[in-house]
Design a protein around this motif. Structure first.
Motif, PDB file in Angstrom:
ATOM      1  N   VAL A  18       0.840  -1.203   0.000  1.00  0.00           N
ATOM      2  CA  VAL A  18       0.000   0.000   0.000  1.00  0.00           C
ATOM      3  C   VAL A  18       0.879   1.259   0.000  1.00  0.00           C
ATOM      4  O   VAL A  18       0.557   2.250  -0.657  1.00  0.00           O
ATOM      5  CB  VAL A  18      -1.029  -0.016   1.151  1.00  0.00           C
ATOM      6  N   SER A  19       2.008   1.212   0.678  1.00  0.00           N
ATOM      7  CA  SER A  19       2.934   2.348   0.675  1.00  0.00           C
ATOM      8  C   SER A  19       3.464   2.616  -0.731  1.00  0.00           C
ATOM      9  O   SER A  19       3.529   3.775  -1.171  1.00  0.00           O
ATOM     10  CB  SER A  19       4.118   2.090   1.610  1.00  0.00           C
ATOM     11  N   GLN A  20       3.826   1.558  -1.441  1.00  0.00           N
ATOM     12  CA  GLN A  20       4.347   1.708  -2.799  1.00  0.00           C
ATOM     13  C   GLN A  20       3.282   2.281  -3.725  1.00  0.00           C
ATOM     14  O   GLN A  20       3.568   3.127  -4.571  1.00  0.00           O
ATOM     15  CB  GLN A  20       4.859   0.363  -3.332  1.00  0.00           C
ATOM     16  N   MET A  21       2.048   1.823  -3.547  1.00  0.00           N
ATOM     17  CA  MET A  21       0.959   2.320  -4.391  1.00  0.00           C
ATOM     18  C   MET A  21       0.683   3.803  -4.114  1.00  0.00           C
ATOM     19  O   MET A  21       0.483   4.581  -5.051  1.00  0.00           O
ATOM     20  CB  MET A  21      -0.295   1.482  -4.181  1.00  0.00           C
ATOM     21  N   LEU A  37       5.965  12.293   0.438  1.00  0.00           N
ATOM     22  CA  LEU A  37       4.539  12.340   0.133  1.00  0.00           C
ATOM     23  C   LEU A  37       3.973  13.705   0.500  1.00  0.00           C
ATOM     24  O   LEU A  37       4.437  14.345   1.446  1.00  0.00           O
ATOM     25  CB  LEU A  37       3.792  11.274   0.940  1.00  0.00           C
ATOM     26  N   CYS A  38       2.950  14.106  -0.240  1.00  0.00           N
ATOM     27  CA  CYS A  38       2.236  15.324   0.137  1.00  0.00           C
ATOM     28  C   CYS A  38       1.463  15.042   1.429  1.00  0.00           C
ATOM     29  O   CYS A  38       1.353  13.890   1.857  1.00  0.00           O
ATOM     30  CB  CYS A  38       1.285  15.758  -0.982  1.00  0.00           C
ATOM     31  N   LYS A  39       0.932  16.062   2.027  1.00  0.00           N
ATOM     32  CA  LYS A  39       0.229  15.931   3.309  1.00  0.00           C
ATOM     33  C   LYS A  39      -0.934  14.945   3.218  1.00  0.00           C
ATOM     34  O   LYS A  39      -1.099  14.078   4.078  1.00  0.00           O
ATOM     35  CB  LYS A  39      -0.264  17.306   3.762  1.00  0.00           C
ATOM     36  N   ASP A  40      -1.756  15.056   2.176  1.00  0.00           N
ATOM     37  CA  ASP A  40      -2.919  14.172   2.035  1.00  0.00           C
ATOM     38  C   ASP A  40      -2.509  12.717   1.849  1.00  0.00           C
ATOM     39  O   ASP A  40      -3.110  11.808   2.438  1.00  0.00           O
ATOM     40  CB  ASP A  40      -3.791  14.607   0.858  1.00  0.00           C
ATOM     41  N   CYS A  41      -1.495  12.479   1.042  1.00  0.00           N
ATOM     42  CA  CYS A  41      -1.054  11.105   0.802  1.00  0.00           C
ATOM     43  C   CYS A  41      -0.386  10.514   2.038  1.00  0.00           C
ATOM     44  O   CYS A  41      -0.553   9.329   2.323  1.00  0.00           O
ATOM     45  CB  CYS A  41      -0.130  11.041  -0.412  1.00  0.00           C
ATOM     46  N   GLN A  42       0.350  11.319   2.776  1.00  0.00           N
ATOM     47  CA  GLN A  42       0.955  10.839   4.018  1.00  0.00           C
ATOM     48  C   GLN A  42      -0.134  10.471   5.023  1.00  0.00           C
ATOM     49  O   GLN A  42      -0.042   9.451   5.708  1.00  0.00           O
ATOM     50  CB  GLN A  42       1.898  11.889   4.620  1.00  0.00           C
ATOM     51  N   GLU A  43      -1.172  11.282   5.077  1.00  0.00           N
ATOM     52  CA  GLU A  43      -2.296  11.003   5.973  1.00  0.00           C
ATOM     53  C   GLU A  43      -2.978   9.678   5.579  1.00  0.00           C
ATOM     54  O   GLU A  43      -3.310   8.865   6.443  1.00  0.00           O
ATOM     55  CB  GLU A  43      -3.296  12.153   5.892  1.00  0.00           C
ATOM     56  N   LEU A  44      -3.155   9.469   4.296  1.00  0.00           N
ATOM     57  CA  LEU A  44      -3.764   8.225   3.814  1.00  0.00           C
ATOM     58  C   LEU A  44      -2.878   7.025   4.137  1.00  0.00           C
ATOM     59  O   LEU A  44      -3.372   5.986   4.599  1.00  0.00           O
ATOM     60  CB  LEU A  44      -4.030   8.307   2.307  1.00  0.00           C
ATOM     61  N   LYS A  45      -1.576   7.163   3.927  1.00  0.00           N
ATOM     62  CA  LYS A  45      -0.651   6.076   4.229  1.00  0.00           C
ATOM     63  C   LYS A  45      -0.688   5.740   5.727  1.00  0.00           C
ATOM     64  O   LYS A  45      -0.773   4.567   6.101  1.00  0.00           O
ATOM     65  CB  LYS A  45       0.771   6.448   3.818  1.00  0.00           C
ATOM     66  N   GLN A  50      -2.415   2.128  10.033  1.00  0.00           N
ATOM     67  CA  GLN A  50      -3.133   1.985  11.305  1.00  0.00           C
ATOM     68  C   GLN A  50      -4.229   0.929  11.179  1.00  0.00           C
ATOM     69  O   GLN A  50      -4.389   0.081  12.052  1.00  0.00           O
ATOM     70  CB  GLN A  50      -3.743   3.322  11.708  1.00  0.00           C
ATOM     71  N   ARG A  51      -4.970   0.960  10.102  1.00  0.00           N
ATOM     72  CA  ARG A  51      -6.027  -0.028   9.871  1.00  0.00           C
ATOM     73  C   ARG A  51      -5.429  -1.427   9.764  1.00  0.00           C
ATOM     74  O   ARG A  51      -5.962  -2.386  10.319  1.00  0.00           O
ATOM     75  CB  ARG A  51      -6.821   0.279   8.594  1.00  0.00           C
ATOM     76  N   MET A  76     -11.943   7.947   3.502  1.00  0.00           N
ATOM     77  CA  MET A  76     -10.637   7.313   3.326  1.00  0.00           C
ATOM     78  C   MET A  76     -10.745   6.110   2.387  1.00  0.00           C
ATOM     79  O   MET A  76      -9.827   5.828   1.613  1.00  0.00           O
ATOM     80  CB  MET A  76     -10.060   6.885   4.670  1.00  0.00           C
ATOM     81  N   ARG A  77     -11.854   5.427   2.461  1.00  0.00           N
ATOM     82  CA  ARG A  77     -12.064   4.281   1.574  1.00  0.00           C
ATOM     83  C   ARG A  77     -12.098   4.739   0.116  1.00  0.00           C
ATOM     84  O   ARG A  77     -11.533   4.090  -0.765  1.00  0.00           O
ATOM     85  CB  ARG A  77     -13.375   3.585   1.952  1.00  0.00           C
TER      86      ARG A  77
END
Length: 117
Positions: A18-21, A37-45, A50-51, A76-77
């Protein structure tokens, strides 16, 4: 309860993929540089990791999309779906072994879900 090495290895592999994607998506869509990563992508990662850390089905599941319990918040989904729709086809060029493994596991899981094994 102690987690087995096999489950931990599976969890780490899922987090790596998921990190690579997300990195590929951010690099191509948000023009990030040097693996940052940008802020949004870091938050998603961070959210995806966490999940994954809290997933009680890690031992038996293959992909979150096939899980009976969707633990991602709806927003997030949708973000992770967008990342996967973009990055999935491109993984064959950037991370061919991960992509091939995913195709094999998808085929295997489809057979199991259909009950044709």
């Amino acid at each position: 309860m102690k987690e087995t090495k096999k489950i931990q290895s599976k969890r780490e592999r899922e987090q790596y993929v998921v990190s690579q994607m997300i990195e590929l998506y951010c690099k191509k869509q948000h023009k990030s540089k040097n693996g940052a990563l940008c802020k949004d992508c870091q938050e998603l990662k961070d959210y995806a990791w966490q999940r994954s850390e809290k997933c009680p089905f890690m031992e038996t599941k293959t992909f979150c999309s096939n899980c009976k319990v969707h633990c991602y918040k709806p927003a997030m989904r949708e973000k992770i779906r967008e990342v996967m729709r973009f990055s999935g086809p491109r993984m064959l060029f950037y991370h061919p072994m991960l992509a091939i493994r995913h195709l094999i596991e998808s085929k295997w899981e489809k057979k199991n879900l259909d009950g044709s094994v």
